[in-house]
Every structure is written in structure tokens, then in C-alpha cells.
Motif scaffolding. Structure first.
Motif, PDB file in Angstrom:
ATOM      1  N   VAL A 177      53.658  52.403  10.213  1.00 51.68           N
ATOM      2  CA  VAL A 177      52.816  51.758  11.323  1.00 51.68           C
ATOM      3  C   VAL A 177      52.726  52.619  12.673  1.00 51.68           C
ATOM      4  CG1 VAL A 177      52.535  49.686  13.096  1.00 51.68           C
ATOM      5  CG2 VAL A 177      53.909  49.579  10.595  1.00 51.68           C
ATOM      6  N   GLU A 178      51.497  52.941  12.755  1.00 47.61           N
ATOM      7  CA  GLU A 178      51.500  54.064  13.643  1.00 47.61           C
ATOM      8  C   GLU A 178      50.150  54.073  14.781  1.00 47.61           C
ATOM      9  OE1 GLU A 178      50.757  59.014  13.510  1.00 47.61           O
ATOM     10  OE2 GLU A 178      50.540  57.931  12.058  1.00 47.61           O
ATOM     11  N   ALA A 179      50.249  53.998  16.189  1.00 45.90           N
ATOM     12  CA  ALA A 179      49.072  53.752  16.900  1.00 45.90           C
ATOM     13  C   ALA A 179      48.716  55.192  17.351  1.00 45.90           C
ATOM     14  CB  ALA A 179      49.756  53.283  18.122  1.00 45.90           C
ATOM     15  N   LYS A 180      47.271  55.284  17.226  1.00 47.09           N
ATOM     16  CA  LYS A 180      46.588  56.401  17.527  1.00 47.09           C
ATOM     17  C   LYS A 180      45.625  56.180  18.751  1.00 47.09           C
ATOM     18  CE  LYS A 180      47.204  58.640  12.931  1.00 47.09           C
ATOM     19  NZ  LYS A 180      46.582  59.289  11.831  1.00 47.09           N
ATOM     20  N   GLY A 181      45.992  56.126  20.011  1.00 49.63           N
ATOM     21  CA  GLY A 181      45.102  55.575  20.976  1.00 49.63           C
ATOM     22  C   GLY A 181      45.214  54.063  21.112  1.00 49.63           C
ATOM     23  N   GLY A 210      52.621  48.348  -6.287  1.00 42.90           N
ATOM     24  CA  GLY A 210      52.938  46.800  -6.516  1.00 42.90           C
ATOM     25  C   GLY A 210      53.005  46.116  -5.206  1.00 42.90           C
ATOM     26  N   LEU A 211      53.936  46.487  -4.367  1.00 40.37           N
ATOM     27  CA  LEU A 211      53.856  45.762  -2.925  1.00 40.37           C
ATOM     28  C   LEU A 211      54.018  46.754  -1.867  1.00 40.37           C
ATOM     29  CD1 LEU A 211      54.420  43.112  -1.403  1.00 40.37           C
ATOM     30  CD2 LEU A 211      56.859  43.280  -2.014  1.00 40.37           C
ATOM     31  N   ASN A 212      53.338  46.286  -0.850  1.00 39.74           N
ATOM     32  CA  ASN A 212      53.599  46.928   0.510  1.00 39.74           C
ATOM     33  C   ASN A 212      53.783  45.872   1.616  1.00 39.74           C
ATOM     34  OD1 ASN A 212      52.716  49.907   0.132  1.00 39.74           O
ATOM     35  ND2 ASN A 212      51.144  48.666  -1.023  1.00 39.74           N
ATOM     36  N   THR A 213      55.003  46.039   2.269  1.00 41.78           N
ATOM     37  CA  THR A 213      55.236  45.159   3.394  1.00 41.78           C
ATOM     38  C   THR A 213      55.254  45.798   4.727  1.00 41.78           C
ATOM     39  OG1 THR A 213      57.518  45.160   2.925  1.00 41.78           O
ATOM     40  CG2 THR A 213      56.330  43.492   1.902  1.00 41.78           C
ATOM     41  N   PHE A 214      54.681  45.375   5.704  1.00 40.90           N
ATOM     42  CA  PHE A 214      54.637  45.875   6.978  1.00 40.90           C
ATOM     43  C   PHE A 214      55.392  44.917   8.066  1.00 40.90           C
ATOM     44  CE2 PHE A 214      51.180  47.659   4.778  1.00 40.90           C
ATOM     45  CZ  PHE A 214      51.356  49.235   5.114  1.00 40.90           C
ATOM     46  N   THR A 215      55.892  45.201   8.910  1.00 39.63           N
ATOM     47  CA  THR A 215      56.547  44.512  10.127  1.00 39.63           C
ATOM     48  C   THR A 215      55.703  44.958  11.564  1.00 39.63           C
ATOM     49  OG1 THR A 215      58.399  44.061   8.982  1.00 39.63           O
ATOM     50  CG2 THR A 215      58.421  43.328  11.479  1.00 39.63           C
ATOM     51  N   VAL A 216      55.150  44.138  12.164  1.00 38.02           N
ATOM     52  CA  VAL A 216      54.533  44.468  13.430  1.00 38.02           C
ATOM     53  C   VAL A 216      54.447  43.348  14.474  1.00 38.02           C
ATOM     54  CG1 VAL A 216      52.389  45.147  14.629  1.00 38.02           C
ATOM     55  CG2 VAL A 216      52.528  45.554  12.019  1.00 38.02           C
ATOM     56  N   THR A 217      55.055  43.745  15.496  1.00 34.01           N
ATOM     57  CA  THR A 217      54.843  42.599  16.831  1.00 34.01           C
ATOM     58  C   THR A 217      53.460  42.093  17.226  1.00 34.01           C
ATOM     59  OG1 THR A 217      54.904  44.180  18.453  1.00 34.01           O
ATOM     60  CG2 THR A 217      56.876  43.559  17.816  1.00 34.01           C
ATOM     61  N   ALA A 218      53.296  40.970  17.368  1.00 40.92           N
ATOM     62  CA  ALA A 218      52.263  40.457  18.014  1.00 40.92           C
ATOM     63  C   ALA A 218      51.744  41.361  19.051  1.00 40.92           C
ATOM     64  CB  ALA A 218      52.508  38.967  18.340  1.00 40.92           C
ATOM     65  N   GLU A 219      52.416  41.469  20.184  1.00 38.75           N
ATOM     66  CA  GLU A 219      52.085  42.527  21.168  1.00 38.75           C
ATOM     67  C   GLU A 219      51.423  43.557  20.680  1.00 38.75           C
ATOM     68  OE1 GLU A 219      53.744  44.053  25.453  1.00 38.75           O
ATOM     69  OE2 GLU A 219      55.196  43.283  23.808  1.00 38.75           O
ATOM     70  N   ARG A 220      51.981  44.309  19.635  1.00 43.26           N
ATOM     71  CA  ARG A 220      51.529  45.685  19.317  1.00 43.26           C
ATOM     72  C   ARG A 220      49.956  45.495  18.454  1.00 43.26           C
ATOM     73  NH1 ARG A 220      54.729  50.399  15.933  1.00 43.26           N
ATOM     74  NH2 ARG A 220      53.430  52.240  16.541  1.00 43.26           N
ATOM     75  N   THR A 250      42.332  48.078  19.310  1.00 41.27           N
ATOM     76  CA  THR A 250      40.753  47.811  19.268  1.00 41.27           C
ATOM     77  C   THR A 250      40.534  47.578  17.710  1.00 41.27           C
ATOM     78  OG1 THR A 250      40.488  48.840  21.421  1.00 41.27           O
ATOM     79  CG2 THR A 250      38.838  48.490  20.082  1.00 41.27           C
ATOM     80  N   ASP A 251      40.875  48.568  16.821  1.00 47.61           N
ATOM     81  CA  ASP A 251      40.654  48.734  15.611  1.00 47.61           C
ATOM     82  C   ASP A 251      42.071  48.554  14.678  1.00 47.61           C
ATOM     83  OD1 ASP A 251      37.536  48.962  15.025  1.00 47.61           O
ATOM     84  OD2 ASP A 251      38.078  49.898  16.935  1.00 47.61           O
ATOM     85  N   VAL A 252      41.923  48.118  13.668  1.00 51.60           N
ATOM     86  CA  VAL A 252      43.074  48.117  12.779  1.00 51.60           C
ATOM     87  C   VAL A 252      42.685  48.778  11.584  1.00 51.60           C
ATOM     88  CG1 VAL A 252      44.761  46.691  11.560  1.00 51.60           C
ATOM     89  CG2 VAL A 252      43.755  45.794  13.751  1.00 51.60           C
ATOM     90  N   TYR A 253      43.210  49.754  10.939  1.00 51.66           N
ATOM     91  CA  TYR A 253      43.321  50.388   9.770  1.00 51.66           C
ATOM     92  C   TYR A 253      44.298  50.135   8.623  1.00 51.66           C
ATOM     93  CZ  TYR A 253      39.518  52.925  12.293  1.00 51.66           C
ATOM     94  OH  TYR A 253      38.644  53.186  13.214  1.00 51.66           O
ATOM     95  N   VAL A 254      43.937  49.733   7.605  1.00 46.00           N
ATOM     96  CA  VAL A 254      44.985  49.545   6.539  1.00 46.00           C
ATOM     97  C   VAL A 254      44.753  50.482   5.284  1.00 46.00           C
ATOM     98  CG1 VAL A 254      45.935  47.899   4.974  1.00 46.00           C
ATOM     99  CG2 VAL A 254      44.973  47.224   7.339  1.00 46.00           C
ATOM    100  N   LYS A 255      45.591  51.473   4.805  1.00 44.72           N
ATOM    101  CA  LYS A 255      45.496  52.256   3.674  1.00 44.72           C
ATOM    102  C   LYS A 255      46.493  51.885   2.799  1.00 44.72           C
ATOM    103  CE  LYS A 255      44.996  57.078   2.408  1.00 44.72           C
ATOM    104  NZ  LYS A 255      45.089  58.769   2.909  1.00 44.72           N
ATOM    105  N   VAL A 256      46.251  51.268   1.556  1.00 44.48           N
ATOM    106  CA  VAL A 256      47.055  50.896   0.569  1.00 44.48           C
ATOM    107  C   VAL A 256      46.367  51.061  -0.656  1.00 44.48           C
ATOM    108  CG1 VAL A 256      48.582  49.384   1.876  1.00 44.48           C
ATOM    109  CG2 VAL A 256      46.559  48.565   0.717  1.00 44.48           C
ATOM    110  N   PRO A 257      47.131  51.199  -1.915  1.00 44.74           N
ATOM    111  CA  PRO A 257      46.326  51.415  -3.089  1.00 44.74           C
ATOM    112  C   PRO A 257      45.775  50.000  -3.470  1.00 44.74           C
ATOM    113  CG  PRO A 257      48.641  52.387  -3.383  1.00 44.74           C
ATOM    114  CD  PRO A 257      48.476  51.563  -2.004  1.00 44.74           C
TER     115      PRO A 257
END
Length: 461
Positions: free
Chosen positions: A176-180, A191-201, A206-213
């Protein structure tokens, strides 16, 4: 002591029959259930879905106040205020309609309000109509009746599932990485990818990018009591398309891998009491927020399902028919409602006719089950997972559903009775009948051997 051949043959037949009755029963687990998320091959991990909620584009425990439409099915446990006009189910396939409880694309347990509520495909049922309310079905029937869905039980299961998913640690290789002002979520699990992100983050992006198979199940666990997408004016959800080697801004007319990424993308809010979507954004994936008041805003759709405690939306804030079709981890409790399995017909055993030979094969008349040789036991009943939405997939998930996907099969109807042991089918007859039939077949064969042996001995005499 020499044992006569006829007696030996009969003893052999009897021994085989007894061995069949004493042999342990092998449970056949369908491939969809055997290979859980992340599994490269067969595994004992059961496949979990979101239950009957995976069949609906809007699955709401309390009240739903919404215009102008939902492209999928809608189920409301409280009252539905569709003042201003509302249409339901335009994008459902016949198979998806058949998979709904009672074929109901619209379920309102309480009172429905609105001068023009149109059920485009499937049936509709409501507890009551407000004065002047109009509810019409175009390809089915609609009327007053008891809800076919136990919303209290379903949401108890959904809250347990959401909490269980929220407790799953982030996948080791996930980032989970912020770029600007942008937020990037990256995972390599097929098979499975799980991420944990705070609501604040998350709401700071402004834009969200998701890269998974493509085809992998992706769960984004969002922590916190409130999530307000409008706070940072989030406007875009971009999904990685491996074929194009580029991110694709998700929308109804375009999505990464033909919708395969979106169909298995789940945003989980286990503790949020309020979730607000920015009106300018098209939110890709299904939102599971069983404790939240969900505000769709006044523009921009959710390209997936919304599962929430209550829902409000107006203007262009629609829910598009791309239900979740992913197979969730085994930590998620089995859904309250699971698909039923058509009953099988037990094959009859042909009698031994003197002078003839018994049939070697007793075909099964169960749909989709090939004939089974006599004495081999009864055929296994086919099991379907979660409705496969025609254009999606969970859910599911199904699929899935519409976006491409594989979960659950839309050709079966949900049952109100849960099954245990990883959602395995249970025909109700138990192991005794098929084993007894197998034993009878073997005994019959033994009898035939005896008859044939005696005839040969008589000819020699």
C-alpha cells in the motif's frame, strides 16, 4: 476341505457385498470447493460466499431511499422509498433471475413508496404499499407477501463474515503506497490478495490504483468508523490490465481484463457506521459495509453490489450489475443461505433371471450425472457454488455478474437451510441406501455366477 465352486462363488459375492457395506464413504468435494483462494491445486479449504446477498445489487438490512435505478436485483429489509421513479433488474439474465429466492428481483419486507417502481425482469414482493404507490412487473409478477429472505439471519452472518475478513492479515507480498495524491495497492497472489488501509488514508486519495492478477480475489479491509470519499474528492478507481500493460479507469463501458478484476474486488468495512461515496466517482467492486449507513451521493455509480445497513442515493447514483463472484477464505463463516442441489434418482437393480445375465450397468437418472456401474455405489450429487452472473461473477461470488466471473451458479435457487462441512451437498438419504443397493447388486452378480456354474456342470455330466 474342498469347497464346491457354486458355494465359493456365492461366498465371494457375499464377501464383496459385506466389504462394500463396511467400506468407509468417500466424500467427493467439487473442484470449486476443493481449491480455495490461493490454492494451486486441490485443497480441503471450503469456498465461502456472501450467501444470498451475493445475488443482489443492493442488499439492505433497513431502509433504502433511492432513485433512479438499480441494474441488478434489490432486497430491502425495511421500507423502500422510490419516490421519483425507480427501476430494478434490467441487466439480469434469465439464469440469475431463476437463482433469486422465489425469482424475486425486488424484495421489500416493509412498505414501498413511489408512483413508478418498475421491476424489469423477475418477480417482486413487498410487505405493504403506501397510498398511491405503483409497483409493476414487466416479465414476471409482483404483489404483497411475506419476504422470502430472513434479513436478520442474513445480516448476522454478513457481520460475522465482515469481521472475519477484517481480521485477516495483509498478504505478505501486498503493498500500500501513496504517491502524491494517489494511492497504489499492489498484490501478486493469483488466488487471494488482502490489503489493510485506514479510512483516513483511503479517503485522502484523489485516485486509487489497484494492481492484482486478473481472476484473483482481492479484499481491501478498510479500518475506522467513518469513510467519506468526498472528503478528498476521490474521482477515479483504476484497475491494472495485464493485456494492455496499463491501468484502466473503471466504468460501465470499460474495465480491466473485461471486468475480471472488478468482479472479484471486495471493499470491506467491518466497523464503519457511515460510508459516503463521492458523487463524481464510479466505485469499482462490491462494498460490504453491514453496519453502515451508505450514501451513494447524487452521481456516479457503484460498479458492483452494495451491502449495507441502510442506503440512500439519488440523481445518477446507480448500482450497476457487477456482483462479487470471488471465493472467500475459509475464515469466513458459511453463509446462512446456500444453493440447493437437485435430488438424484436411485438406480434400480435388475433382477437375476435364470438362464440370463444381470445387467452390468445401472444408469442414474440424475441430471448431469453419468451412469454408474452396478456395485460401485451411488453417484455423487453435483454441487454448485455461487450464482454465475451472466456478465460478471460471489460473490460470486459470486461471484457472478454484467462482469465476468465464476461464483455462484445462477442456475440454482437458494435454500433457507444452511449446510455444514464446507457447503457440501446432502441429499438426505445418507450412506445406507446406496451401499445396500451396491451390496444387492453384487449379491445378484454372485447368484448369476452360481447359476452359470451349475449349468456348465450339468452339461459336463
Amino acid at each position: 476341505m474342498r469347497i464346491p465352486v457354486p458355494a465359493a462363488a456365492l461366498a465371494l459375492g457375499g464377501s464383496l457385498a459385506l466389504a462394500g457395506l463396511a467400506a468407509p464413504i468417500a466424500l467427493v468435494v467439487p473442484a470449486a470447493h476443493a481449491a480455495g483462494p490461493g490454492a494451486a491445486g486441490a485443497s480441503a479449504a471450503p469456498c465461502r460466499s456472501l450467501g444470498v446477498a451475493s445475488l443482489y445489487g443492493e442488499f439492505v438490512e433497513g431502509d433504502d431511499t433511492h432513485t433512479p435505478d438499480a441494474e441488478g436485483a434489490v432486497a430491502v429489509g425495511g421500507n423502500a422509498d422510490f419516490t421519483g421513479g425507480f427501476s430494478v433488474g434490467q441487466e439480469l439474465t434469465p439464469e440469475q433471475v431463476a437463482a433469486l429466492p422465489g425469482g424475486n428481483a425486488l424484495v421489500v419486507a416493509g412498505t414501498v413508496t413511489g408512483h413508478s417502481t418498475q421491476v424489469m425482469k423477475g418477480n417482486g414482493v413487498y410487505g405493504a404499499k403506501a397510498p398511491g404507490a405503483v409497483v409493476e412487473a414487466h416479465q414476471g409478477r409482483v404483489g404483497q407477501g411475506v419476504s422470502p429472505i430472513d434479513f436478520k439471519a442474513e445480516f448476522a452472518a454478513l457481520r460475522a463474515a465482515s469481521a472475519a475478513l477484517g481480521a485477516v492479515s495483509q498478504t505478505a507480498a501486498a503493498t500500500v503506497e501513496a504517491k502524491g495524491a494517489d494511492l497504489y495497492l499492489g498484490g501478486t497472489g493469483t488466488g487471494l490478495n488482502t490489503f489493510t488501509v485506514t479510512a483516513e488514508r483511503l479517503q485522502g486519495a484523489t485516485d486509487v490504483y489497484v494492481k492484482v492478477p486478473a481472476g484473483s480475489v482481492t479484499v481491501v479491509n478498510v479500518t475506522g468508523d467513518t469513510y467519506d470519499m468526498a472528503a478528498a474528492k476521490t474521482t477515479g478507481f483504476h484497475l491494472w490490465d495485464e493485456g494492455r500493460k496499463a491501468y484502466v479507469l473503471d466504468d460501465k463501458l470499460q474495465s480491466a481484463a473485461g471486468g475480471a478484476v472488478r468482479a472479484k474486488l471486495l471493499w470491506n468495512f467491518p466497523t464503519a457506521g457511515k460510508v459516503v461515496k463521492n458523487s463524481a466517482a464510479a466505485w469499482a467492486g462490491t462494498v460490504l459495509a453491514p453496519n453502515a449507513a451508505f450514501d451513494l451521493g447524487s452521481g456516479g455509480p457503484v460498479n458492483g453490489s452494495v451491502i449495507a445497513k441502510s442506503l440512500t442515493g439519488k440523481g445518477g447514483a446507480e448500482t450497476h450489475h457487477y456482483p462479487f463472484t470471488g471465493c472467500l477464505p475459509a475464515v469466513v463463516p458459511a453463509p446462512t443461505t446456500v444453493p440447493t442441489v437437485p435430488p438424484t434418482t436411485v438406480p434400480t437393480v435388475p433382477p437375476v433371471v435364470p438362464g440370463g445375465s444381470p445387467s452390468a450397468t445401472a444408469p442414474s437418472t440424475a441430471p448431469g450425472v453419468p451412469g454408474t456401474p452396478s456395485g460401485s455405489g451411488s453417484p455423487s450429487a453435483p454441487v454448485s457454488g455461487r450464482p454465475t452472473p451472466g456478465a460478471s461473477g460471489v460473490p460470486s461470488a459470486s461471484p457472478s455478474a454484467s462482469a465476468p466471473g465464476s461464483v455462484p451458479s445462477a442456475s440454482v435457487s437458494p435454500s433457507a437451510t444452511p449446510t455444514a462441512g464446507g457447503n457440501l451437498a446432502h441429499t438426505g438419504s445418507g450412506p445406507v441406501v446406496p451401499l445396500a443397493i451396491g451390496g444387492a447388486v453384487v449379491l445378484a452378480a454372485g447368484g448369476a455366477i452360481v447359476v452359470a456354474t451349475r449349468r456348465r456342470a450339468a452339461r459336463k455330466a
